[in-house]
Design a protein around this motif. Sequence first.
Motif, mmCIF file in Angstrom:
data_model
loop_
_atom_site.group_PDB
_atom_site.id
_atom_site.type_symbol
_atom_site.label_atom_id
_atom_site.label_comp_id
_atom_site.label_asym_id
_atom_site.label_seq_id
_atom_site.Cartn_x
_atom_site.Cartn_y
_atom_site.Cartn_z
ATOM 1 N N ILE A 157 0.908 -1.144 0.153
ATOM 2 C CA ILE A 157 -0.047 0.191 -0.091
ATOM 3 C C ILE A 157 0.847 1.045 0.007
ATOM 4 O O ILE A 157 0.793 2.254 -0.636
ATOM 5 N N THR A 158 1.940 1.085 0.888
ATOM 6 C CA THR A 158 2.721 2.314 1.002
ATOM 7 C C THR A 158 3.744 2.661 -0.259
ATOM 8 O O THR A 158 4.089 3.411 -0.771
ATOM 9 N N GLU A 159 4.300 1.395 -0.721
ATOM 10 C CA GLU A 159 5.284 1.392 -1.885
ATOM 11 C C GLU A 159 4.405 1.883 -3.223
ATOM 12 O O GLU A 159 5.240 2.321 -3.889
ATOM 13 N N GLU A 160 3.279 1.737 -3.158
ATOM 14 C CA GLU A 160 2.684 2.220 -4.294
ATOM 15 C C GLU A 160 2.394 3.822 -4.150
ATOM 16 O O GLU A 160 1.955 4.102 -5.409
ATOM 17 N N ILE A 161 2.486 4.187 -3.351
ATOM 18 C CA ILE A 161 2.087 5.795 -3.163
ATOM 19 C C ILE A 161 3.223 6.745 -3.707
ATOM 20 O O ILE A 161 4.384 6.691 -3.326
#
Length: 296
Positions: A157-161
Amino acid sequence: MFRLPSPLHKIENELTEEFRVQLYLKRDDLIHPDISGNKWRKLKYNIAQVQQQQKDTILTFGGAYSNHITATAAAGRHFGYKTIGIIRGEEHTPLNESLRFAQDHGMQLVYADRTLYREKALEVILRDTPYMHDIEQYYILPEGGANEYALSGCREITEEIEIDFDYIYCACGTGTTIAGIAQGLKKHQQAVGISVLKGVDFLTNELIRQQDKHVLHQLAFDTNYHFGGYAKTTPELLDFIQHFYSQHHIMLDYVYTGKMMYAVLDNIQRGKFAKGTTIVAVHTGGVANANVFNLP
Ligand SMILES: *Cc1c(COP(=O)(O)O)cnc(C)c1O
């Protein structure tokens, strides 16, 4: 079929303007109609394990309204695995919508009284069922999908932002999702978990305690927004969800994301964030089971 990376949607209203903050909603609710939100994040690498271990059945646990149960049933159907759901409590007929959905997606439901459920006494729970003899074939997924494979999925989730942000907020049941999110942070970023349960100390949770020091350092929990406890609501919370929907045309649920979003906007209103702060709130899904237009 799976909408990934999930969209990042900018939210603008009177509060974000007055306090000069940037607010975004990470729309994990749009990932898949039946395997939505953080439940897909938590299942992803578990499904990979099922395949790798050459198991043919996923056995998991949950309450009668569990989003994890419905998501596991739908994922099992989608990827071609049998599923067994051990449901806490007695059978109530007719089945509620969540359990009917699970059953319609091929999940075998087995009910366990609270003591056996708590002890996860599988041999006893399955004893008088047709499912006992296949037990080595089962991939056992803990309640809420809370394990290390779930953390790896939630970290994405974090890495996609792609934007730089200061805070990321997420609703917490077991705390697995926010712990995975925290693993993916850069040094200056902070994750905040909004507890939807009353009186839980997430720092005693084994999965969270095992995190590296630097992850724990960037992870905080806010327990002021449970609105009375799990799946409890107040008129104020329901009004807020209705208002948010009329303003942004995004549906929140009253069990998880409504409380999380309320907390974020309340923190903005209280002046917690400096001018120019960028906040990402994660829409973890769950709306099909619990929106304000569909109260149980
Ligand atoms: C299950 C769920 C959560 C809580 O996730 P945890 O990893 O258990 O903290 C949050 N939001 C929604 C919509 C959920 O279904």
